[in-house]
Design a protein around this motif. Structure first.
Motif, PDB file in Angstrom:
ATOM      1  N   SER A  30       0.827  -1.212   0.000  1.00 21.99           N
ATOM      2  CA  SER A  30       0.000   0.000   0.000  1.00 21.99           C
ATOM      3  C   SER A  30       0.858   1.257   0.000  1.00 21.99           C
ATOM      4  CB  SER A  30      -0.935   0.006   1.219  1.00 21.99           C
ATOM      5  OG  SER A  30      -0.185  -0.001   2.417  1.00 21.99           O
ATOM      6  N   GLN A  31       2.040   1.184   0.586  1.00 20.15           N
ATOM      7  CA  GLN A  31       2.939   2.341   0.609  1.00 20.15           C
ATOM      8  C   GLN A  31       3.818   2.358  -0.639  1.00 20.15           C
ATOM      9  OE1 GLN A  31       5.284   2.929   4.124  1.00 20.15           O
ATOM     10  NE2 GLN A  31       3.620   2.462   5.524  1.00 20.15           N
ATOM     11  N   GLN A  40      -5.787   6.190  -7.027  1.00 18.98           N
ATOM     12  CA  GLN A  40      -6.448   7.118  -6.096  1.00 18.98           C
ATOM     13  C   GLN A  40      -6.584   8.508  -6.707  1.00 18.98           C
ATOM     14  OE1 GLN A  40      -4.697   8.433  -2.163  1.00 18.98           O
ATOM     15  NE2 GLN A  40      -6.619   7.529  -1.416  1.00 18.98           N
ATOM     16  N   ASP A  81      -3.652  -2.621   5.973  1.00 16.70           N
ATOM     17  CA  ASP A  81      -3.172  -1.254   5.712  1.00 16.70           C
ATOM     18  C   ASP A  81      -4.185  -0.460   4.902  1.00 16.70           C
ATOM     19  OD1 ASP A  81      -0.866  -1.860   7.069  1.00 16.70           O
ATOM     20  OD2 ASP A  81       0.352  -2.190   5.263  1.00 16.70           O
ATOM     21  N   GLU A  84      -7.155   0.915   6.866  1.00 18.69           N
ATOM     22  CA  GLU A  84      -6.873   2.147   7.608  1.00 18.69           C
ATOM     23  C   GLU A  84      -7.036   3.375   6.720  1.00 18.69           C
ATOM     24  OE1 GLU A  84      -3.023   1.837   9.324  1.00 18.69           O
ATOM     25  OE2 GLU A  84      -3.577   0.181  10.675  1.00 18.69           O
ATOM     26  N   LYS A  85      -6.908   3.201   5.411  1.00 20.53           N
ATOM     27  CA  LYS A  85      -7.070   4.311   4.462  1.00 20.53           C
ATOM     28  C   LYS A  85      -8.477   4.331   3.862  1.00 20.53           C
ATOM     29  CE  LYS A  85      -2.728   5.645   4.746  1.00 20.53           C
ATOM     30  NZ  LYS A  85      -2.380   6.940   5.365  1.00 20.53           N
ATOM     31  N   ARG A 179       2.123  10.602  -0.142  1.00 18.39           N
ATOM     32  CA  ARG A 179       1.470   9.684   0.797  1.00 18.39           C
ATOM     33  C   ARG A 179       0.119   9.256   0.243  1.00 18.39           C
ATOM     34  NH1 ARG A 179       3.235   8.808   5.825  1.00 18.39           N
ATOM     35  NH2 ARG A 179       4.951  10.077   6.634  1.00 18.39           N
ATOM     36  N   LYS A 181      -3.578   8.755   0.619  1.00 17.99           N
ATOM     37  CA  LYS A 181      -4.532   9.475   1.473  1.00 17.99           C
ATOM     38  C   LYS A 181      -5.597   8.532   2.041  1.00 17.99           C
ATOM     39  CE  LYS A 181      -4.242  13.830  -1.174  1.00 17.99           C
ATOM     40  NZ  LYS A 181      -3.213  13.412  -2.129  1.00 17.99           N
ATOM     41  N   VAL A 182      -6.176   8.942   3.173  1.00 13.35           N
ATOM     42  CA  VAL A 182      -7.415   8.308   3.617  1.00 13.35           C
ATOM     43  C   VAL A 182      -8.458   8.650   2.563  1.00 13.35           C
ATOM     44  CG1 VAL A 182      -9.212   8.248   5.376  1.00 13.35           C
ATOM     45  CG2 VAL A 182      -6.798   8.474   6.045  1.00 13.35           C
ATOM     46  N   HIS A 183      -9.062   7.636   1.948  1.00 11.05           N
ATOM     47  CA  HIS A 183      -9.925   7.916   0.807  1.00 11.05           C
ATOM     48  C   HIS A 183     -11.265   8.489   1.273  1.00 11.05           C
ATOM     49  CE1 HIS A 183     -10.363   7.742  -3.478  1.00 11.05           C
ATOM     50  NE2 HIS A 183     -11.624   7.354  -3.327  1.00 11.05           N
TER      51      HIS A 183
END
Length: 451
Positions: A30-31, A40, A81, A84-85, A179, A181-183
């Motif tokens: 994910s990173q 995204q 992971d 969390e986003k 980074r 982002k939290v979607h």
């Protein structure tokens, strides 16, 4: 914003509203994932939900439970992971050409994004999926620092021809990652937690090749391994990397193969390390130029895993020596069980069987002896690829195919002094290894692994 040189549009499709889907394949993290970041970006522009799907084939190019365990353990971490986003994750099981289009239809997707993988099987999947969908479809090279198609439009002769092209592009492309982002847009479709036990039960693979216990899988473990390498090993890399009796390796290749760590992240962190430039340059040459050269070969040469894909000079010289007398000829079973006359080769094979990873220098010797002890270069390539893909954690990879093709067929090399069996392909022997390292110490080290 993701650099557009990293993306290629496979299909234009029909523009419509709906979720954006990232079909994760090679880059399982994910990173630091350019393909996920691009997906995204597309979803944010459209104010659309975003989902990641992974399609689990029950078998893949001879992989065993050893490789599948490493991969699935990493994907479990990816799922957590992404949650969390607020990004949905869905594990599909079956053939991608059927499962991916079906998922896209069911969720009403508007865009499909996938990552770049230069092997024929992925190319076939992409073409089959593209034929079955009507939405825009993008491919992102999230694996190479300089995207394969941007580095060169053709198969390169060797590192000396690709290196300047890579280095010219690095200032633009060796940049920091944004980074994830939290979607902000929720995925409304029902996506329950993955049943990883059922996923493992679905596998139709060899379960006799056990998972390794000396190397933990997953993106977090990959980042820890990178930190340990930089702190403990990198400073002596140029002196110790070719000695299999010393701990001079990074142990990053399984994480790079499964995309659990980004090569670009490795290059950034190594570049910042406070160690001598010679050591850093030696590592980065292998990690960037040599690794991306392997992708170049597999991308532009559809016969990357066969005699037909070898350079013309190598095919000619090997053809001329087909009838040379071989002092020893071994079967696949004898090779696999390490029953040759050579204790050094046997040790290399057993290192791979027990650890899932053979020292890089020994992989060269190992491959060349398979050529010397088989009836034809075709047999040699078939046996080497089979063993590599069955036991190595990082098998079924461009680096593996090119390593075999270099050892057996002179890919990215030049003609050398002519000799029996090898013709003008570079030769290696036991005495040459003895001059480079303590052969007896290496054999004893492997015997300890064997119990």
């Amino acid at each position: 914003m993701v650099n557009r040189r990293r993306t290629a549009q496979i299909k234009r499709g029909v523009e419509k509203a709906g979720p954006v889907v990232y079909w994760m394949n090679r880059d399982q993290r994910s990173q630091d994932n350019w393909a996920l970041l691009f997906a995204q970006e597309m979803a944010l522009v459209r104010k659309a939900p975003l989902a990641v799907v992974f399609c689990l084939a029950s078998r893949f190019l001879g992989a065993t439970v050893r490789q599948y365990d490493f991969m699935l353990s990493g994907l479990e971490e990816v799922e957590a992971d992404l949650a969390e986003k607020r990004i949905a994750f869905r594990l599909l099981m079956g053939s991608p050409e059927r499962e991916i289009p079906g998922f896209l239809r069911d969720c009403g997707a508007s865009v499909l994004v996938t990552d770049f993988f230069p092997l024929r099987i992925k190319d076939g999947w992409i073409k089959a999926v593209a034929d079955r969908i009507d939405i825009p479809f993008f491919e992102v090279d999230a694996h190479n620092i300089v995207p394969c198609w941007a580095a060169s439009p053709k198969q390169e002769f060797g590192a000396y021809t690709l290196r300047p092209k890579i280095h010219r592009a690095l200032p633009e492309l060796l940049d920091t990652f944004p980074r994830l982002k939290v979607h902000p847009v929720k995925w409304e479709a029902d996506v329950s937690a993955t049943d990883w036990t059922a996923a493992r039960r679905s596998l139709e693979v060899d379960k006799t090749v056990r998972a390794v216990d000396w190397l933990r899988p997953g993106p977090r473990a990959g980042r820890r391994t990178l930190r340990r390498f930089i702190l403990d090993t990198l400073a002596g890399y140029d002196d110790r990397r070719n000695d299999p009796t010393m701990d001079g390796r990074s142990n990053l290749s399984p994480y790079l193969h499964f995309g659990q760590i980004a090569p670009q992240r490795v290059a950034i962190e190594v570049g910042k390390a406070r160690v001598n430039t010679i050591a850093k340059d030696a590592f980065l040459e292998e990690m960037i130029v040599r690794r991306e050269l392997s992708d170049n070969f597999c991308h532009y040469n559809p016969s990357y895993d066969s005699f037909a894909g070898l350079p013309a000079w190598a095919k000619k010289t090997l053809d001329q020596h087909r009838r040379d007398k071989r002092e020893y000829v071994y079967s696949l079973k004898q090779f696999e069980e390490a029953r040759t006359h050579d204790p050094l080769w046997n040790a290399a094979q057993m290192e791979m069987v027990h650890r899932g990873k053979m020292h890089g220098y020994m992989r060269m010797y190992w491959g060349k002896k398979i050529l010397e002890w088989t009836e034809s270069p075709e047999d040699a390539m078939r046996i080497a690829i089979h063993l590599n893909d069955k036991y190595e954690l990082d098998g079924r990879d461009p680096n593996g195919y090119v390593g075999v093709a270099w050892s057996i067929g002179g890919v990215h090399d030049r003609p050398w002094r002519e000799r029996d069996v090898f013709g003008k392909v570079r030769y290696m022997n036991y005495n040459g290894c003895k001059r480079k390292f303590d052969v007896d110490a290496y054999i004893a080290k492997v015997k300890e692994l064997s119990g």
